[in-house]
Design an enzyme around this catalytic site. Sequence first.
Site, PDB file in Angstrom:
ATOM      1  CG  ASP A 177      22.031  -8.235   3.879  1.00  0.00           C
ATOM      2  OD1 ASP A 177      22.609  -9.277   4.217  1.00  0.00           O
ATOM      3  OD2 ASP A 177      22.585  -7.125   3.787  1.00  0.00           O
ATOM      4  N   PRO A 204      25.193 -37.777   2.876  1.00  0.00           N
ATOM      5  CG  PRO A 204      25.599 -37.158   0.673  1.00  0.00           C
ATOM      6  CD  PRO A 204      24.607 -37.011   1.773  1.00  0.00           C
ATOM      7  N   GLY A 205      28.470 -38.452   4.083  1.00  0.00           N
ATOM      8  CA  GLY A 205      29.467 -38.007   5.045  1.00  0.00           C
ATOM      9  C   GLY A 205      29.054 -38.107   6.493  1.00  0.00           C
ATOM     10  CB  THR A 206      25.940 -38.901   8.263  1.00  0.00           C
ATOM     11  OG1 THR A 206      25.417 -39.733   7.242  1.00  0.00           O
ATOM     12  CG2 THR A 206      25.331 -37.524   8.144  1.00  0.00           C
ATOM     13  CG  HIS A 214      24.510  -6.434   8.440  1.00  0.00           C
ATOM     14  ND1 HIS A 214      23.169  -6.616   8.292  1.00  0.00           N
ATOM     15  CD2 HIS A 214      25.041  -6.510   7.187  1.00  0.00           C
ATOM     16  CE1 HIS A 214      22.898  -6.783   6.994  1.00  0.00           C
ATOM     17  NE2 HIS A 214      24.022  -6.711   6.306  1.00  0.00           N
ATOM     18  CG  HIS A 220      26.149  -3.461   3.892  1.00  0.00           C
ATOM     19  ND1 HIS A 220      25.079  -3.336   3.039  1.00  0.00           N
ATOM     20  CD2 HIS A 220      26.083  -4.726   4.379  1.00  0.00           C
ATOM     21  CE1 HIS A 220      24.400  -4.459   3.008  1.00  0.00           C
ATOM     22  NE2 HIS A 220      24.989  -5.332   3.821  1.00  0.00           N
ATOM     23  CD  GLU A 221      29.136  -6.619   5.782  1.00  0.00           C
ATOM     24  OE1 GLU A 221      28.462  -7.175   6.674  1.00  0.00           O
ATOM     25  OE2 GLU A 221      28.932  -6.806   4.567  1.00  0.00           O
ATOM     26  N   GLY A 224      21.132 -41.790   5.638  1.00  0.00           N
ATOM     27  CA  GLY A 224      21.618 -40.514   6.142  1.00  0.00           C
ATOM     28  C   GLY A 224      22.344 -39.785   5.040  1.00  0.00           C
TER      29      GLY A 224
END
Length: 635
Positions: free
Chosen positions: A513, A216-218, A438, A434-435, A214
């Site tokens: 984007d 890393p860190g699982t 979105h 711009h944001e 698995g």
Amino acid sequence: MRKKMFKKGSSANWFLGLFVVLFLVVVARTVIGVSGNDSKPDVVATEQQVVVSEKPVVLTFSDVLRRAEDIKSINIRDKDANGVLKDGTKFKAVISYDPEFLTKLSEKGAVVSIDSSQSWVDVLGTWLPIIFTLLIVFWIFRGLRGGASGGLSRTLLAQNPTKVTTGKPKTTFADVAGIDAEKQELMEIVEFLKNKDKFKALGARVPRGVLLSGEPGTGKTLLARAIAGEANVPFFATSGSDFSGIIVGLGVAKIKEMFEMAKRNAPCILFIDEIDAIGQKRSSHSFNDQDREQTLNQLLIEMDGFANETGIIVIGATNRPDMLDTALLRPGRFDRQVQIELPDLAGRDAILNLHAKKFKISPDVQLKDVARGTTGFSGADLENLLNEGALHAVRAGHKSVEQSDLDEARDKILMGPKKNRKMRAEDIKLTAYHEAGHAFVSVIYADVTDPIHKATIVPRGRALGMVQHLPVDDKVSMTIQEVRANLAVAMAGRASEEIFFGADKITTGAEADIDMATRLARYSITTAGLSPKIGLAAVKQVAAFGMRTQLESASEQTAQMVDAEIRSWLDKAHADAVKILTKNKKTVEKLADELLKRETLTGEEIKEIVLGGKKSKPEAKKMVKKRVKKTNAKK
Ligand code: ADP
Ligand code: ZN
């Protein structure tokens, strides 16, 4: 006393070794030098050097070849050539050294000189690696002889102890959350360690090795510890990378030592992290290949060697199971394999809840929302997120960890820390529009895209601002509607710039984007068969581990069609965004204004502004339906 004797002998060896090395090097240099001069009789070697007074023109190697006839003289030192053309122009070039080239040049009448005077750096550059390599060879021979007698490897072992952490862990399965199926599978190992005799009486073949694979860190180490903890047996942990070294024979000795220790303490768990460092497929040809092979063989011998009833369970962990030598996976070795996946939504929720106990978390915090926003996070990442959140809470002077702290922690982990970049007022304004673009379009498509979480114009990492979405669930696939809605949302940032600032004011800020949208469109069309035009053919497929492999090579014609189709999807998405935003200019402006005022708006606040309390959802739905119908009709 014995030690001292040994040392004397070894220093004598060293002197002898150095002497032989120097001798060999001198012989080698002479041989190379002689043959080098003899084999090129037609090259005129003069010591003259070209003095460069004015700036020479730079030629490529092929220029030099092509214009060989124009060359009056050329002086070569390693790969650098300086020369004069027949018309007097000085030139320089980087050349690939080959004798034929030199012959050709001199045949064309150029005066070729080779500058072989060596600078100190050159001398060191050639000699040092040779001496070094030979020294290492000696070292290895010493290691081999020592390995045979056993004395040396013991000395080396004492000097390079295996890093083993040990003890009886208090960790139990209760400390592992979100991977219940895996826990279930490993429960059997615990049973065996607890009741060896019962297994033996029934004649059941008991496991010896378990391979946990698995990312890393699982929680592979955590699970291994928990098995030991549940069974109340000692836990020895080492790492595979500890066994590979430049000293041949050491890995073998270390493996032996480790298994001896395990046998003395059986029943126990022997955990080898990063086992791929020892157990890699025996195919690559690296310098310490031989060493690794011996180490791997020793591991196999040890694993075959101990009788089942000793009760040693070897647990190996790796994130590259595909790299392992198949010999390791045969029965009687690592015959149990448990794949640990990154946690899903429920798993992340469980892990967050488990670790949250260690922190003082405000009752308002919705860990479920945190879980929703952390697709792809491992258990360790989630723990880290809580910790970062707590740190942020301290800095912010909060009494307990609040949702905003966790949001901040997540953004920091995903995007990098907040930037205190000074931006020009008009850049900030443009970012806000711009944001807002979105955000507005994503509210319109709320039914088919992930719900909007927040929009911000606070720069972070490389982003000047962003709109975040929170998936309701882990996505395994997307409908074509979702794809096309997401494309429109992605294009809405740039569309908004165009509408409010004009086509000549658009910025490079939409780079990410456009990149995302292009990849999504390409994937949908070439791999997922979502385009009626291209049909159900995999033109390209992305293979495991992110490497792109071309499964079906497309004909030129198909490739052109694919390109045109991607473009048409993107253009359509852009046109949709422009249409929606143009129709709602007032509201988008309001959204941008609020962003400029408050910098960050939550999903709720955005919806409030966009929908103005009115129920325009059905309207949005209608728009989407119409659009999809159009798409399908276009076939
Ligand atoms: P690996 O060995 O797979 O790299 P670790 O076992 O070292 O991962 O995990 C690091 C830490 O992450 C653990 O100590 C634990 O705190 C946390 N963690 C990872 N997975 C889980 C899980 N499933 N449940 C609880 N904590 C976890
Ligand atoms: Zn954008």
